[in-house]
Design a protein around this motif. Sequence first.
Motif, PDB file in Angstrom:
ATOM      1  N   ARG A 138       5.619   4.004  -6.542  1.00 28.03           N
ATOM      2  CA  ARG A 138       6.055   5.241  -5.876  1.00 28.03           C
ATOM      3  C   ARG A 138       7.491   5.627  -6.230  1.00 28.03           C
ATOM      4  NH1 ARG A 138       6.129   6.107   0.666  1.00 28.03           N
ATOM      5  NH2 ARG A 138       7.306   8.058   0.655  1.00 28.03           N
ATOM      6  N   ALA A 195       0.832  -1.216   0.000  1.00 30.78           N
ATOM      7  CA  ALA A 195       0.000   0.000   0.000  1.00 30.78           C
ATOM      8  C   ALA A 195       0.865   1.264   0.000  1.00 30.78           C
ATOM      9  CB  ALA A 195      -0.927  -0.014   1.209  1.00 30.78           C
ATOM     10  N   SER A 196       2.006   1.226   0.709  1.00 30.29           N
ATOM     11  CA  SER A 196       2.877   2.414   0.799  1.00 30.29           C
ATOM     12  C   SER A 196       3.582   2.713  -0.521  1.00 30.29           C
ATOM     13  CB  SER A 196       3.929   2.202   1.887  1.00 30.29           C
ATOM     14  OG  SER A 196       4.770   1.106   1.523  1.00 30.29           O
ATOM     15  N   GLN A 197       3.519   1.758  -1.476  1.00 26.36           N
ATOM     16  CA  GLN A 197       4.259   1.909  -2.735  1.00 26.36           C
ATOM     17  C   GLN A 197       3.360   2.090  -3.958  1.00 26.36           C
ATOM     18  OE1 GLN A 197       7.667   2.081  -2.740  1.00 26.36           O
ATOM     19  NE2 GLN A 197       7.477   1.952  -0.529  1.00 26.36           N
ATOM     20  N   SER A 247       1.499   4.671  -4.745  1.00 24.32           N
ATOM     21  CA  SER A 247       1.466   6.036  -5.267  1.00 24.32           C
ATOM     22  C   SER A 247       2.422   6.898  -4.447  1.00 24.32           C
ATOM     23  CB  SER A 247       0.037   6.591  -5.154  1.00 24.32           C
ATOM     24  OG  SER A 247       0.012   7.953  -5.523  1.00 24.32           O
ATOM     25  N   ASP A 248       2.681   8.121  -4.937  1.00 25.50           N
ATOM     26  CA  ASP A 248       3.479   9.048  -4.123  1.00 25.50           C
ATOM     27  C   ASP A 248       2.561   9.894  -3.241  1.00 25.50           C
ATOM     28  OD1 ASP A 248       2.368  10.383  -6.245  1.00 25.50           O
ATOM     29  OD2 ASP A 248       4.151  11.571  -6.728  1.00 25.50           O
ATOM     30  N   LYS A 249       1.246   9.623  -3.349  1.00 26.50           N
ATOM     31  CA  LYS A 249       0.269  10.291  -2.472  1.00 26.50           C
ATOM     32  C   LYS A 249      -0.478   9.212  -1.688  1.00 26.50           C
ATOM     33  CE  LYS A 249      -0.480  14.046  -5.778  1.00 26.50           C
ATOM     34  NZ  LYS A 249       0.463  13.533  -6.808  1.00 26.50           N
ATOM     35  N   TYR A 250      -1.097   9.607  -0.576  1.00 20.29           N
ATOM     36  CA  TYR A 250      -1.862   8.652   0.227  1.00 20.29           C
ATOM     37  C   TYR A 250      -3.137   8.247  -0.529  1.00 20.29           C
ATOM     38  CZ  TYR A 250      -4.908   6.846   3.875  1.00 20.29           C
ATOM     39  OH  TYR A 250      -5.778   6.055   4.600  1.00 20.29           O
ATOM     40  N   VAL A 251      -3.348   6.943  -0.682  1.00 26.63           N
ATOM     41  CA  VAL A 251      -4.572   6.453  -1.347  1.00 26.63           C
ATOM     42  C   VAL A 251      -5.472   5.854  -0.261  1.00 26.63           C
ATOM     43  CG1 VAL A 251      -5.529   4.876  -3.077  1.00 26.63           C
ATOM     44  CG2 VAL A 251      -3.306   5.953  -3.483  1.00 26.63           C
ATOM     45  N   LYS A 252      -6.600   6.522  -0.026  1.00 26.47           N
ATOM     46  CA  LYS A 252      -7.498   6.117   1.070  1.00 26.47           C
ATOM     47  C   LYS A 252      -8.143   4.766   0.767  1.00 26.47           C
ATOM     48  CE  LYS A 252     -11.249   7.880   3.951  1.00 26.47           C
ATOM     49  NZ  LYS A 252     -12.306   8.882   4.080  1.00 26.47           N
TER      50      LYS A 252
END
Length: 222
Positions: A170, A132-134, A136-141
């Motif tokens: 990311r 999950a941390s990888q 996107s470079d933004k937080y994906v809810k």
Amino acid sequence: GSFEEALNESVFWLPQGTVVKGNIVRFDKSDVYVNLNYKYEGVVPVNEYSSDPDFDPEKELKIGDEIEVLVQKVDQREGMVRLSRKEIEEKSNLDALKKAKQEGTPVSAKIIEVINGGVLAIANSTKIFIPASQVSDKYVKDLNTLLNSIVNLRIIEFDRRKKKFVGSVRVLLDEERVKKEQEIWDKIKVGETYKGTVSGLTDFGAFVDLGGVDGLIHISDL
């Protein structure tokens, strides 16, 4: 007793696991028929042709195409050689992924499933886990919003034995951002005029996005 006759008969001794080449002569929704230049015809069931769940013979196959196939069984009674292509495809895909990992080349993949801790993406029929941390470079809810999207990722872990393949979207986005910022820093000169978008307002002035780099206009300069 000529050499050619012996070659024609040799299909009987094609051992299981032999890789042979042949041309597609016809296909339907369930089977792909292959001319192996032997006396017998070869047949690949569609589910043994590719491990891609979306594989469609009508769209992806052409009569006359040469393919590599694996001998599974010689059925003398039916005059048919049972074949598979899936294993060859999987090995070739894994070889390509290993090369991409070694060289840092981006890989295009389709996100197909949300699982514990991230998502699964498929690249050439190989499943790759993206934490999950990888993704996107933004937080994906909500990771479900990413389903069926095509992403570029870098392979960050490749373990053939454990069948563990991990990718990161990311890391590529971060690199792209750093590159863009560097391009802007290289271009910006004191005294020049630039257009930007107001990205934030505070008591002491305004932040302006110049395309990847934020500039501050102090309130006394507005």
